[in-house]
Enzyme design. Structure first.
Site, mmCIF file in Angstrom:
data_model
loop_
_atom_site.group_PDB
_atom_site.id
_atom_site.type_symbol
_atom_site.label_atom_id
_atom_site.label_comp_id
_atom_site.label_asym_id
_atom_site.label_seq_id
_atom_site.Cartn_x
_atom_site.Cartn_y
_atom_site.Cartn_z
ATOM 1 N N SER A 133 0.796 -1.222 0.000
ATOM 2 C CA SER A 133 0.000 0.000 0.000
ATOM 3 C C SER A 133 0.837 1.285 0.000
ATOM 4 O O SER A 133 1.622 1.531 -0.905
ATOM 5 C CB SER A 133 -0.951 -0.041 1.201
ATOM 6 O OG SER A 133 -1.997 0.883 1.048
ATOM 7 N N ASP A 187 -9.853 -6.853 -3.153
ATOM 8 C CA ASP A 187 -9.341 -5.488 -3.272
ATOM 9 C C ASP A 187 -9.564 -5.028 -4.714
ATOM 10 O O ASP A 187 -8.683 -5.140 -5.570
ATOM 11 C CB ASP A 187 -7.857 -5.455 -2.905
ATOM 12 C CG ASP A 187 -7.288 -4.051 -2.850
ATOM 13 O OD1 ASP A 187 -8.033 -3.096 -3.146
ATOM 14 O OD2 ASP A 187 -6.100 -3.902 -2.509
ATOM 15 N N HIS A 214 -7.633 -5.652 1.078
ATOM 16 C CA HIS A 214 -6.455 -4.850 0.759
ATOM 17 C C HIS A 214 -5.229 -5.301 1.559
ATOM 18 O O HIS A 214 -4.159 -5.504 0.997
ATOM 19 C CB HIS A 214 -6.779 -3.382 1.030
ATOM 20 C CG HIS A 214 -5.673 -2.449 0.684
ATOM 21 N ND1 HIS A 214 -5.140 -2.358 -0.593
ATOM 22 C CD2 HIS A 214 -4.985 -1.542 1.440
ATOM 23 C CE1 HIS A 214 -4.185 -1.448 -0.600
ATOM 24 N NE2 HIS A 214 -4.066 -0.943 0.614
#
Length: 237
Positions: A133, A187, A214
């Site tokens: 991320s 995700d 995610h």
């Protein structure tokens, strides 16, 4: 894996890594520390968790970065650093500037320089970089702003739905870096977009974790560890 060969991995068909238990964990040496890292003349204090196997020489280093709502603690909680150390590698998890126990902040345009300086301070030579991320804003410029020398800085890349993948699309085809593109199949936004971009890397392997979101490594640590174990075994010292 030959250049240009892109494959999809099914974690359910991969070998399970060696199990962790109390006896195994006693064979590991863990150190928590804060190191001073100089970035453009400013000294930052960066918090580090490091785990290695006692009385052995690790093959090479694995650097764990983290997402915006997370820190190095997540890799301790799911024992990724312990698994990696038990497999014979040097496991290093850091709190990026402004997160966790690394209280200093800095300008985003210095993110690549921060990683470069941190590697030097920790004597991490060509580590595998695990980057979920938000940490893509550090790992992607560090690796791909200068694609021709990418493999001088890392021997492998494990992106987990990182940000900013679209910024370096033009450079990906120039890079022969072994890459494990891990993503939770639930995700649908950042995960789907980053996967589409990163699979343009010639040596990318697609590693979906079915039913995970995610932060797929937290949703299904067993699947993540199987994939990581498989990937690391393919890499040369």
């Amino acid at each position: 894996m030959a250049s240009g060969e892109q494959i999809t991995l099914d974690f359910t068909k991969l070998e399970a890594p060696p199990a962790l238990n109390d006896e195994v964990e006693k064979s590991l040496s863990a150190v928590s520390k804060t190191v001073n890292v100089s970035v453009s003349g400013k000294e930052l204090k960066i918090y580090v968790e490091e785990v290695v196997k006692k009385d052995s020489t690790p093959r090479f280093g694995i650097l764990f970065l983290h997402g915006m709502r997370f820190s190095s603690k997540n890799w301790l909680d799911i024992k990724s650093v312990c698994h990696v150390a038990n497999w014979g590698y040097r496991a290093v998890a850091v709190d990026l500037p402004g997160y966790g126990k690394s209280v200093n902040t800095m300008a985003p345009e210095l993110n690549s320089e921060l990683l470069q300086s941190l590697m030097r301070v920790l004597d991490l030579q060509r580590p595998v970089i695990v980057s979920p991320s938000m940490s893509g804003s550090f790992s992607l410029p560090y690796l791909f702003e200068k694609p021709g020398s990418c493999q001088d800085r890392s021997r492998g890349y494990v992106p987990v739905a990182p940000v900013l993948t679209e910024k370096f699309v033009a450079n990906y085809k120039q890079v022969e870096l072994p890459t494990l593109v891990v993503v939770g199949t639930n995700d649908k936004m950042l995960g789907a977009e980053s996967t589409k971009n990163l699979m343009q890397l010639p040596r990318a392997q697609y590693a979906p974790i079915e039913g995970a979101g995610h932060a797929c490594y937290l949703d299904n640590p067993d699947a993540f560890h199987r994939l990581l174990f498989f990937f690391l075994q393919q890499l040369k010292d």
